[in-house]
Design an enzyme around this catalytic site. Structure first.
Site, PDB file in Angstrom:
ATOM      1  N   ARG A  61       9.406   1.147  -6.307  1.00 51.39           N
ATOM      2  CA  ARG A  61      10.586   1.553  -5.544  1.00 51.39           C
ATOM      3  C   ARG A  61      10.376   2.952  -4.959  1.00 51.39           C
ATOM      4  O   ARG A  61      10.770   3.238  -3.820  1.00 51.39           O
ATOM      5  CB  ARG A  61      11.810   1.526  -6.461  1.00 51.39           C
ATOM      6  CG  ARG A  61      13.124   1.915  -5.786  1.00 51.39           C
ATOM      7  CD  ARG A  61      14.294   1.674  -6.716  1.00 51.39           C
ATOM      8  NE  ARG A  61      15.545   2.156  -6.149  1.00 51.39           N
ATOM      9  CZ  ARG A  61      16.325   3.075  -6.710  1.00 51.39           C
ATOM     10  NH1 ARG A  61      15.987   3.608  -7.883  1.00 51.39           N
ATOM     11  NH2 ARG A  61      17.437   3.458  -6.133  1.00 51.39           N
ATOM     12  N   HIS A  65      10.727   3.951  -1.063  1.00 55.14           N
ATOM     13  CA  HIS A  65      11.622   5.008  -0.593  1.00 55.14           C
ATOM     14  C   HIS A  65      10.848   6.104   0.124  1.00 55.14           C
ATOM     15  O   HIS A  65      11.339   6.698   1.087  1.00 55.14           O
ATOM     16  CB  HIS A  65      12.405   5.600  -1.772  1.00 55.14           C
ATOM     17  CG  HIS A  65      13.536   4.739  -2.221  1.00 55.14           C
ATOM     18  ND1 HIS A  65      14.675   5.233  -2.848  1.00 55.14           N
ATOM     19  CD2 HIS A  65      13.730   3.394  -2.145  1.00 55.14           C
ATOM     20  CE1 HIS A  65      15.500   4.246  -3.131  1.00 55.14           C
ATOM     21  NE2 HIS A  65      14.943   3.116  -2.719  1.00 55.14           N
ATOM     22  N   VAL A  69      11.023   7.236   4.736  1.00 57.81           N
ATOM     23  CA  VAL A  69      11.485   8.543   5.214  1.00 57.81           C
ATOM     24  C   VAL A  69      10.269   9.367   5.618  1.00 57.81           C
ATOM     25  O   VAL A  69       9.477   9.777   4.776  1.00 57.81           O
ATOM     26  CB  VAL A  69      12.289   9.289   4.126  1.00 57.81           C
ATOM     27  CG1 VAL A  69      12.897  10.569   4.712  1.00 57.81           C
ATOM     28  CG2 VAL A  69      13.381   8.399   3.560  1.00 57.81           C
ATOM     29  N   SER A  75       6.941  12.859   0.637  1.00 54.50           N
ATOM     30  CA  SER A  75       8.085  13.762   0.821  1.00 54.50           C
ATOM     31  C   SER A  75       9.151  13.527  -0.235  1.00 54.50           C
ATOM     32  O   SER A  75       9.942  14.420  -0.554  1.00 54.50           O
ATOM     33  CB  SER A  75       8.680  13.608   2.224  1.00 54.50           C
ATOM     34  OG  SER A  75       9.010  12.255   2.499  1.00 54.50           O
ATOM     35  N   ASN A  95      18.070   8.191  -4.098  1.00 52.70           N
ATOM     36  CA  ASN A  95      16.961   8.621  -4.947  1.00 52.70           C
ATOM     37  C   ASN A  95      17.386   9.206  -6.291  1.00 52.70           C
ATOM     38  O   ASN A  95      16.529   9.554  -7.109  1.00 52.70           O
ATOM     39  CB  ASN A  95      16.104   9.647  -4.198  1.00 52.70           C
ATOM     40  CG  ASN A  95      15.352   9.029  -3.045  1.00 52.70           C
ATOM     41  OD1 ASN A  95      14.991   7.860  -3.084  1.00 52.70           O
ATOM     42  ND2 ASN A  95      15.132   9.805  -1.994  1.00 52.70           N
ATOM     43  N   HIS A 193      12.449  -7.171  -5.994  1.00 49.69           N
ATOM     44  CA  HIS A 193      13.647  -7.190  -6.841  1.00 49.69           C
ATOM     45  C   HIS A 193      13.543  -8.227  -7.955  1.00 49.69           C
ATOM     46  O   HIS A 193      14.470  -8.367  -8.758  1.00 49.69           O
ATOM     47  CB  HIS A 193      14.899  -7.457  -5.996  1.00 49.69           C
ATOM     48  CG  HIS A 193      15.305  -6.294  -5.150  1.00 49.69           C
ATOM     49  ND1 HIS A 193      16.331  -6.352  -4.227  1.00 49.69           N
ATOM     50  CD2 HIS A 193      14.832  -5.028  -5.092  1.00 49.69           C
ATOM     51  CE1 HIS A 193      16.458  -5.184  -3.633  1.00 49.69           C
ATOM     52  NE2 HIS A 193      15.558  -4.364  -4.144  1.00 49.69           N
ATOM     53  N   ASP A 254       7.803 -13.003 -10.266  1.00 48.39           N
ATOM     54  CA  ASP A 254       7.737 -14.426  -9.930  1.00 48.39           C
ATOM     55  C   ASP A 254       8.670 -14.760  -8.779  1.00 48.39           C
ATOM     56  O   ASP A 254       9.182 -13.867  -8.090  1.00 48.39           O
ATOM     57  CB  ASP A 254       8.041 -15.275 -11.165  1.00 48.39           C
ATOM     58  CG  ASP A 254       9.387 -14.931 -11.788  1.00 48.39           C
ATOM     59  OD1 ASP A 254      10.259 -14.387 -11.067  1.00 48.39           O
ATOM     60  OD2 ASP A 254       9.580 -15.208 -12.990  1.00 48.39           O
TER      61      ASP A 254
END
Length: 328
Positions: A61, A65, A69, A75, A95, A193, A254
């Site tokens: 993640r 993120h 950006v 960054s 964040n 996810h 999966d």
């Protein structure tokens, strides 16, 4: 003819410029300058992630993120305030629930000890994300390297560019297109996810106040919603409870995430949005009709593509000594 010839030169130059940021990323970029770099990263991941497998999801993640950006330039790692007093990406709402900054710092310190000033924090994020997923039994993908670290980090830019869990399909399509990613990439990258957890504020509006009148999102399976209310997020203001993104399978990379989408059990509004477009819903169906290895292969391509978004190479940016601060 001269005008046409000159226009051709201009167009070629523009295309060459647009492609240059991609061309400079290569496999084994550090083969000569720091030959043990990728081995050091992998060894650290293999040593620590098995003891903390839940960290794999936050690390991928973080990579996502970061890339959304100012491109994949680390960054997201810069400290909360800059010398001018401006808040960095870390302070942005998307964040605040990121984890793994210390993990990246520890990897960076090991690499710096081996090869001072050579390996970027941006490359370390990309490598750690891949190696963490592989170590927990998930797919692998190519990670060409050669990224350089950015000098600017702005909380407002993070808030405006990172796709929100409350996004509808149109917003997601725009957010991804702005980064050169298409609808297939949207479906595949959302597949991450299948592991990890979420905090209640990211989806509680779907349970308690979807349209602002105290209602529930009709697109959410009612039984699933009732379970979330009763056992998980008990109030709209619950900021501490966490929920599995892929109930019953949140530790396994999966296809069950996609099955849940078609059962109206995607946790985020942005998850459910994938079934509101005929194009993205068709991609979901195709993935479920294929094999797990098919998914892994497609996911790998999408991850490599994302890892190339707006990268800084050559003499742009810098190689930070410490990931949380620009060089003085």
């Amino acid at each position: 003819m001269r005008a046409s010839f000159n226009l051709g030169i201009v167009l070629f130059s523009v295309l060459a410029f647009l492609g240059s940021s991609h061309a400079d990323l290569v496999m084994n970029f550090y083969a000569k300058s720091c030959p043990k770099a990728e081995e050091i990263v992998l060894d650290f991941v293999k040593q620590h992630i098995p003891n903390a497998p839940s960290l794999a999801a936050p690390l991928i993640r973080m990579h996502f993120h970061d890339c959304f950006v100012r491109g994949c330039d680390a960054s997201v790692l810069l400290n909360f305030t800059t010398a001018s007093g401006n808040q960095t990406e870390k302070a942005a709402i998307p964040n605040l629930t990121l984890r793994g900054f210390d993990f990246i710092d520890r990897v960076k310190s090991l690499v710096e000890a081996e090869c001072p000033g050579i390996v970027s924090c941006a490359d370390i994020i990309a490598l750690v994300a891949r190696d963490s997923i592989v170590t927990t039994g998930g797919p692998s993908w190519r990670v060409p390297t050669g990224r350089r670290d950015g000098l600017i980090s702005n909380a407002t830019e993070a808030l405006n560019n990172i796709p929100a869990p409350t996004s509808n399909f149109s917003t997601l399509q725009t957010d991804f297109a702005n980064k050169g990613l298409d609808l297939k990439d949207l479906v595949l990258l959302s597949g991450a996810h299948t592991i990890g957890i979420a905090h209640c504020p990211a989806f509680s509006n779907r349970l308690y106040n979807f349209t602002g009148v105290g209602d529930e999102d009709p697109a959410l399976d009612s039984e699933y919603a009732a379970n979330l209310k009763a056992r998980k997020c008990t109030t709209a203001g619950d900021n501490t409870t966490i929920v599995e993104m892929d109930p019953g399978s949140f530790r396994t990379f999966d296809l069950s995430y996609y099955k849940l989408l078609l059962e109206r059990r995607g946790l985020f509004q942005s998850d459910a949005a994938l079934t509101t477009s005929s194009t993205t819903k068709a991609y979901v169906t195709q993935l479920l009709e294929g094999t797990l290895q098919d998914f892994y292969a497609e996911f790998a391509l999408a991850m490599e593509k994302m890892g190339r978004v707006e990268v800084k190479t050559g003499s742009v940016g810098e190689i930070r000594k410490h990931c949380a601060a620009v060089n003085s």
